[in-house]
Design a protein around this motif. Sequence first.
Motif, PDB file in Angstrom:
ATOM      1  N   GLU A 111     -62.644 -91.240   4.060  1.00 26.42           N
ATOM      2  CA  GLU A 111     -61.512 -92.151   3.865  1.00 26.42           C
ATOM      3  C   GLU A 111     -60.638 -92.227   5.117  1.00 26.42           C
ATOM      4  N   PHE A 112     -60.634 -91.145   5.909  1.00 28.64           N
ATOM      5  CA  PHE A 112     -59.877 -91.176   7.163  1.00 28.64           C
ATOM      6  C   PHE A 112     -60.395 -92.274   8.090  1.00 28.64           C
ATOM      7  N   SER A 113     -61.658 -92.662   7.899  1.00 28.29           N
ATOM      8  CA  SER A 113     -62.240 -93.717   8.737  1.00 28.29           C
ATOM      9  C   SER A 113     -61.574 -95.063   8.497  1.00 28.29           C
ATOM     10  N   THR A 114     -60.933 -95.231   7.348  1.00 26.73           N
ATOM     11  CA  THR A 114     -60.233 -96.485   7.063  1.00 26.73           C
ATOM     12  C   THR A 114     -58.812 -96.477   7.613  1.00 26.73           C
ATOM     13  N   ARG A 115     -58.384 -95.315   8.134  1.00 29.13           N
ATOM     14  CA  ARG A 115     -57.015 -95.192   8.626  1.00 29.13           C
ATOM     15  C   ARG A 115     -56.946 -94.860  10.123  1.00 29.13           C
ATOM     16  N   MET A 116     -58.094 -94.517  10.717  1.00 26.06           N
ATOM     17  CA  MET A 116     -58.100 -94.102  12.119  1.00 26.06           C
ATOM     18  C   MET A 116     -59.170 -94.861  12.888  1.00 26.06           C
ATOM     19  N   GLU A 117     -58.892 -95.151  14.162  1.00 26.09           N
ATOM     20  CA  GLU A 117     -59.868 -95.886  14.969  1.00 26.09           C
ATOM     21  C   GLU A 117     -60.977 -94.993  15.505  1.00 26.09           C
ATOM     22  N   ARG A 118     -60.731 -93.676  15.519  1.00 24.56           N
ATOM     23  CA  ARG A 118     -61.730 -92.745  16.037  1.00 24.56           C
ATOM     24  C   ARG A 118     -62.268 -91.885  14.902  1.00 24.56           C
ATOM     25  N   PRO A 119     -63.589 -91.797  14.739  1.00 28.19           N
ATOM     26  CA  PRO A 119     -64.157 -90.987  13.647  1.00 28.19           C
ATOM     27  C   PRO A 119     -63.847 -89.508  13.842  1.00 28.19           C
ATOM     28  N   VAL A 120     -63.621 -88.806  12.732  1.00 27.37           N
ATOM     29  CA  VAL A 120     -63.326 -87.375  12.803  1.00 27.37           C
ATOM     30  C   VAL A 120     -64.626 -86.570  12.794  1.00 27.37           C
ATOM     31  N   ILE A 121     -64.656 -85.501  13.596  1.00 25.50           N
ATOM     32  CA  ILE A 121     -65.827 -84.627  13.635  1.00 25.50           C
ATOM     33  C   ILE A 121     -65.377 -83.181  13.500  1.00 25.50           C
ATOM     34  N   GLY A 122     -66.216 -82.356  12.881  1.00 22.25           N
ATOM     35  CA  GLY A 122     -65.838 -80.964  12.590  1.00 22.25           C
ATOM     36  C   GLY A 122     -66.578 -79.917  13.378  1.00 22.25           C
ATOM     37  N   HIS A 123     -67.160 -80.289  14.523  1.00 23.74           N
ATOM     38  CA  HIS A 123     -67.919 -79.313  15.306  1.00 23.74           C
ATOM     39  C   HIS A 123     -67.078 -78.127  15.755  1.00 23.74           C
ATOM     40  N   HIS A 124     -65.768 -78.340  15.887  1.00 27.31           N
ATOM     41  CA  HIS A 124     -64.907 -77.290  16.438  1.00 27.31           C
ATOM     42  C   HIS A 124     -63.888 -76.786  15.420  1.00 27.31           C
ATOM     43  N   LEU A 125     -64.211 -76.908  14.126  1.00 24.86           N
ATOM     44  CA  LEU A 125     -63.319 -76.408  13.088  1.00 24.86           C
ATOM     45  C   LEU A 125     -63.162 -74.890  13.218  1.00 24.86           C
ATOM     46  N   LYS A 126     -61.908 -74.429  13.260  1.00 23.02           N
ATOM     47  CA  LYS A 126     -61.621 -73.006  13.454  1.00 23.02           C
ATOM     48  C   LYS A 126     -61.140 -72.307  12.192  1.00 23.02           C
ATOM     49  N   VAL A 127     -60.266 -72.965  11.420  1.00 22.95           N
ATOM     50  CA  VAL A 127     -59.659 -72.300  10.266  1.00 22.95           C
ATOM     51  C   VAL A 127     -59.603 -73.234   9.052  1.00 22.95           C
ATOM     52  N   ILE A 128     -59.718 -72.618   7.877  1.00 25.93           N
ATOM     53  CA  ILE A 128     -59.562 -73.323   6.599  1.00 25.93           C
ATOM     54  C   ILE A 128     -58.550 -72.517   5.785  1.00 25.93           C
ATOM     55  N   VAL A 129     -57.466 -73.163   5.354  1.00 22.90           N
ATOM     56  CA  VAL A 129     -56.426 -72.483   4.580  1.00 22.90           C
ATOM     57  C   VAL A 129     -56.382 -73.090   3.179  1.00 22.90           C
ATOM     58  N   VAL A 130     -56.478 -72.227   2.169  1.00 23.97           N
ATOM     59  CA  VAL A 130     -56.473 -72.681   0.775  1.00 23.97           C
ATOM     60  C   VAL A 130     -55.208 -72.178   0.087  1.00 23.97           C
ATOM     61  N   ASN A 131     -54.505 -73.062  -0.581  1.00 21.03           N
ATOM     62  CA  ASN A 131     -53.275 -72.709  -1.282  1.00 21.03           C
ATOM     63  C   ASN A 131     -53.562 -71.834  -2.498  1.00 21.03           C
ATOM     64  N   GLU A 132     -52.659 -70.895  -2.755  1.00 14.41           N
ATOM     65  CA  GLU A 132     -52.806 -69.951  -3.867  1.00 14.41           C
ATOM     66  C   GLU A 132     -53.006 -70.651  -5.218  1.00 14.41           C
ATOM     67  N   LYS A 133     -52.165 -71.654  -5.513  1.00 16.70           N
ATOM     68  CA  LYS A 133     -52.243 -72.314  -6.813  1.00 16.70           C
ATOM     69  C   LYS A 133     -53.599 -72.991  -7.013  1.00 16.70           C
ATOM     70  N   LEU A 134     -54.106 -73.599  -5.955  1.00  9.00           N
ATOM     71  CA  LEU A 134     -55.404 -74.259  -6.042  1.00  9.00           C
ATOM     72  C   LEU A 134     -56.513 -73.231  -6.235  1.00  9.00           C
ATOM     73  N   ALA A 135     -56.406 -72.092  -5.547  1.00 11.78           N
ATOM     74  CA  ALA A 135     -57.427 -71.038  -5.657  1.00 11.78           C
ATOM     75  C   ALA A 135     -57.410 -70.371  -7.023  1.00 11.78           C
ATOM     76  N   ARG A 136     -56.299 -70.450  -7.718  1.00 11.91           N
ATOM     77  CA  ARG A 136     -56.241 -69.912  -9.092  1.00 11.91           C
ATOM     78  C   ARG A 136     -56.875 -70.882 -10.088  1.00 11.91           C
ATOM     79  N   ARG A 137     -56.803 -72.192  -9.783  1.00  9.42           N
ATOM     80  CA  ARG A 137     -57.326 -73.208 -10.706  1.00  9.42           C
ATOM     81  C   ARG A 137     -58.805 -73.526 -10.468  1.00  9.42           C
ATOM     82  N   LYS A 138     -59.196 -73.559  -9.202  1.00  9.01           N
ATOM     83  CA  LYS A 138     -60.551 -73.974  -8.843  1.00  9.01           C
ATOM     84  C   LYS A 138     -61.341 -72.800  -8.285  1.00  9.01           C
ATOM     85  N   ARG A 139     -62.643 -72.831  -8.464  1.00  6.49           N
ATOM     86  CA  ARG A 139     -63.527 -71.812  -7.927  1.00  6.49           C
ATOM     87  C   ARG A 139     -63.622 -71.936  -6.398  1.00  6.49           C
TER      88      ARG A 139
END
Length: 403
Positions: A111-139
């Motif tokens: 969906e970001f492709s409909t809002r940005m002129e440059r496509p997003v790529i994840g080759h250099h993803l360093k960190v993923i942060v998950v909120n406590e409330k979401l981690a309690r609700r979802k696996r």
Amino acid sequence: MKALAVNKSRLFLMLISAAILFLQTGCWSKDEIEDLSIYIGMALDIGEQSKVEKALEKQGAGYARKKAMTFTIQIINELKGGKGDKTPAAEQKAYINMSETGDSIFEMIREFSTRMERPVIGHHLKVIVVNEKLARRKRMDQLLDFFLRDNDIRPSAVVFISKSKASHTLETQSSTVVPAFRLLGITDNQYRSLKIMSPVTLAKLEGKMHAGMSYVLQNVVSAKGEVAFSGAAVIKGSSQKLIGFLNEKELVGLMLLSGQGKGGQIKAYHEERGEVISYEIKKLESKINAIVKNGKVTFEVEIETTGRVMEEWTPSELEINEAFTKQTEAAVKEEIEKLVLSTLAKLQDKYKTDVAGFGQRLRIQHPKVWEPMKKDWDEEFSQIPVTIHIKSKITEYGATSRR
């Protein structure tokens, strides 16, 4: 004649090599870096649309989805200080955060492709942060499923939990700091503090999740653009959901118990005088032994530390002799014992969860005993007696001349 033949052979090889180089055209499907949006951080929160999303949706930029979670990506600002930008470079941030709300991470990324002129790529993803409330609700295995499947994302990305809003950990008021790099950099300080865990990467998590093992993730909190590591979140293996937290002291206890600590400080108090003693751990070893006798399982843990006293508030006239050293070692040992037993009690009595590696030792040392217990291991672990043996040795008192 032989020399002439050798020269002809070399000339032939040189011509062949030149022809091969001439025929090579490079990577036909390459994308120039300036035409891409490189994201280095991601945050997952309970669904809450931003003002921008709401405004766009009012004008018809909406699609069918449940607003279950908000997905934030942090993109390197390649245009910082670029030509045509009237904002002073000193006031521009080195990153851009964008958020999308929905129920499919893959869909939100596209969906970001409909809002940005440059496509997003994840080759250099360093960190993923998950909120406590979401981690309690979802696996956790569901929340991380996309990241484990996507070939663009490296399995070296580090996963965190946040008691505060996850997207806030990817913010800063500084124009030079990149928050995702900051989080990754703090993990490098593990040798200085027992409050910092070894980085838990996607590669490490995948095996634990598939095996149904319980585990801990570093908790990071944020306030006014600043962040701090504060304890750890406990994820139950059977449910893959967050069930609670270890505070900072309990995390220190876990690092000592499991032997994962690389170094750090233990603050104790002298028994007679009550003065502060700061003990710096230079070496930490922990060995868990599984003992099976008459069909009963028990554990014995041997924790051994060596280090130096970096601060002690005893009177200057007091002689530092063998008796003093033994008293100091006893105070440090007592503090380590308190930390470890407090952590063990919380894991066994409250959470009924093994995140210290006791099950792994039983599996290695007594595989036949482990086999029928592994299915309900967390529950089994909560009932097993654990004995702790601690040795703490002081090797030096720093650079002081007082002896």
